[in-house]
Design a protein around this motif. Structure first.
Motif, mmCIF file in Angstrom:
data_model
loop_
_atom_site.group_PDB
_atom_site.id
_atom_site.type_symbol
_atom_site.label_atom_id
_atom_site.label_comp_id
_atom_site.label_asym_id
_atom_site.label_seq_id
_atom_site.Cartn_x
_atom_site.Cartn_y
_atom_site.Cartn_z
ATOM 1 N N VAL A 21 0.746 -1.345 0.140
ATOM 2 C CA VAL A 21 0.181 -0.142 0.024
ATOM 3 C C VAL A 21 0.864 1.326 0.169
ATOM 4 C CG1 VAL A 21 -1.511 1.298 1.451
ATOM 5 C CG2 VAL A 21 -1.935 -1.157 1.015
ATOM 6 N N ASP A 22 1.942 1.253 0.801
ATOM 7 C CA ASP A 22 2.955 2.462 0.784
ATOM 8 C C ASP A 22 3.376 2.851 -0.525
ATOM 9 O OD1 ASP A 22 2.282 2.638 3.659
ATOM 10 O OD2 ASP A 22 4.177 1.581 4.025
ATOM 11 N N ARG A 23 3.400 1.666 -1.446
ATOM 12 C CA ARG A 23 4.352 2.083 -2.651
ATOM 13 C C ARG A 23 3.237 2.105 -3.931
ATOM 14 N NH1 ARG A 23 7.114 0.292 1.181
ATOM 15 N NH2 ARG A 23 9.358 0.348 1.072
ATOM 16 N N ILE A 44 -7.378 -2.650 3.093
ATOM 17 C CA ILE A 44 -8.377 -1.547 2.663
ATOM 18 C C ILE A 44 -8.408 -0.351 3.732
ATOM 19 C CG2 ILE A 44 -10.744 -0.995 2.023
ATOM 20 C CD1 ILE A 44 -11.066 -4.074 0.843
ATOM 21 N N GLY A 45 -8.556 -0.857 4.835
ATOM 22 C CA GLY A 45 -8.517 0.047 6.025
ATOM 23 C C GLY A 45 -7.303 1.037 6.146
ATOM 24 N N TYR A 46 -6.109 0.348 5.893
ATOM 25 C CA TYR A 46 -4.816 0.930 5.872
ATOM 26 C C TYR A 46 -5.080 1.930 4.762
ATOM 27 C CZ TYR A 46 0.247 1.631 6.085
ATOM 28 O OH TYR A 46 1.347 2.225 6.048
ATOM 29 N N THR A 47 -5.251 1.478 3.532
ATOM 30 C CA THR A 47 -5.243 2.444 2.340
ATOM 31 C C THR A 47 -6.043 3.497 2.674
ATOM 32 O OG1 THR A 47 -4.978 0.257 0.898
ATOM 33 C CG2 THR A 47 -5.843 2.628 0.106
ATOM 34 N N ALA A 48 -7.287 3.512 3.417
ATOM 35 C CA ALA A 48 -7.949 4.639 3.869
ATOM 36 C C ALA A 48 -7.365 5.548 4.709
ATOM 37 C CB ALA A 48 -9.456 4.009 4.249
ATOM 38 N N GLU A 49 -6.596 4.894 5.648
ATOM 39 C CA GLU A 49 -5.728 5.648 6.711
ATOM 40 C C GLU A 49 -4.658 6.695 5.958
ATOM 41 O OE1 GLU A 49 -4.112 3.002 9.538
ATOM 42 O OE2 GLU A 49 -6.049 2.260 10.359
ATOM 43 N N GLN A 50 -4.196 6.168 4.903
ATOM 44 C CA GLN A 50 -3.263 6.834 4.172
ATOM 45 C C GLN A 50 -3.772 7.693 3.354
ATOM 46 O OE1 GLN A 50 0.148 6.080 4.961
ATOM 47 N NE2 GLN A 50 -1.141 4.996 6.574
ATOM 48 N N GLY A 51 -4.997 7.734 3.213
ATOM 49 C CA GLY A 51 -5.609 8.908 2.404
ATOM 50 C C GLY A 51 -5.690 8.498 0.777
ATOM 51 N N LYS A 52 -5.612 7.158 0.453
ATOM 52 C CA LYS A 52 -5.417 6.964 -0.743
ATOM 53 C C LYS A 52 -6.796 6.328 -1.523
ATOM 54 C CE LYS A 52 -0.449 5.721 -0.719
ATOM 55 N NZ LYS A 52 0.499 5.010 -0.886
ATOM 56 N N PRO A 53 -7.125 6.212 -2.644
ATOM 57 C CA PRO A 53 -8.354 5.702 -2.958
ATOM 58 C C PRO A 53 -8.150 4.139 -3.107
ATOM 59 C CG PRO A 53 -6.931 6.655 -4.908
ATOM 60 C CD PRO A 53 -6.410 6.995 -3.816
ATOM 61 N N ARG A 54 -9.535 3.401 -3.043
ATOM 62 C CA ARG A 54 -9.612 2.171 -2.977
ATOM 63 C C ARG A 54 -10.809 1.932 -3.699
ATOM 64 N NH1 ARG A 54 -10.599 5.271 1.098
ATOM 65 N NH2 ARG A 54 -12.480 4.815 2.434
ATOM 66 N N LEU A 55 -10.619 0.739 -4.369
ATOM 67 C CA LEU A 55 -11.906 0.238 -5.025
ATOM 68 C C LEU A 55 -12.257 -1.461 -4.225
ATOM 69 C CD1 LEU A 55 -13.897 0.119 -7.203
ATOM 70 C CD2 LEU A 55 -12.091 -1.120 -8.833
ATOM 71 N N ILE A 56 -13.584 -1.513 -3.920
ATOM 72 C CA ILE A 56 -13.739 -2.615 -3.319
ATOM 73 C C ILE A 56 -14.890 -3.212 -4.022
ATOM 74 C CG2 ILE A 56 -15.041 -3.560 -1.224
ATOM 75 C CD1 ILE A 56 -14.109 -0.835 0.061
ATOM 76 N N VAL A 57 -14.363 -4.538 -4.318
ATOM 77 C CA VAL A 57 -14.929 -5.189 -5.418
ATOM 78 C C VAL A 57 -15.522 -6.780 -4.700
ATOM 79 C CG1 VAL A 57 -15.119 -6.735 -7.502
ATOM 80 C CG2 VAL A 57 -13.857 -4.521 -7.080
ATOM 81 N N PRO A 58 -16.704 -6.732 -4.021
ATOM 82 C CA PRO A 58 -17.205 -7.794 -3.088
ATOM 83 C C PRO A 58 -17.006 -9.166 -4.158
ATOM 84 C CG PRO A 58 -18.708 -6.146 -2.864
ATOM 85 C CD PRO A 58 -17.621 -5.671 -4.016
ATOM 86 N N VAL A 59 -16.747 -10.093 -3.384
ATOM 87 C CA VAL A 59 -16.621 -11.437 -4.267
ATOM 88 C C VAL A 59 -17.922 -12.438 -3.658
ATOM 89 C CG1 VAL A 59 -15.223 -13.771 -4.698
ATOM 90 C CG2 VAL A 59 -14.227 -11.339 -4.428
#
Length: 59
Positions: A21-23, A44-59
């Protein structure tokens, strides 16, 4: 991504996920219906903490 940890346990996988995520500039997660205690949701939560966008695709 190869893990160079002496023990392949949960902390090693979390460290690997944070490293990735950091990279990146965005994270795409494919979580199962399981709750937020899974590694996917933690990443996904760590990504949100970093202020980065995320796409969640439920399986």
């Amino acid at each position: 991504m190869e893990l160079g940890a002496p023990e392949l346990r949960t902390p090693a996988y979390h460290a690997r996920n944070r490293w990735m995520v950091d990279r990146t500039s965005m994270t795409i997660g494919f979580p199962h219906a399981a709750g937020p205690s899974t590694g996917t949701w933690q990443t996904i939560g760590y990504t949100a903490e970093q202020g980065k966008p995320r796409l969640i695709v439920p399986v």
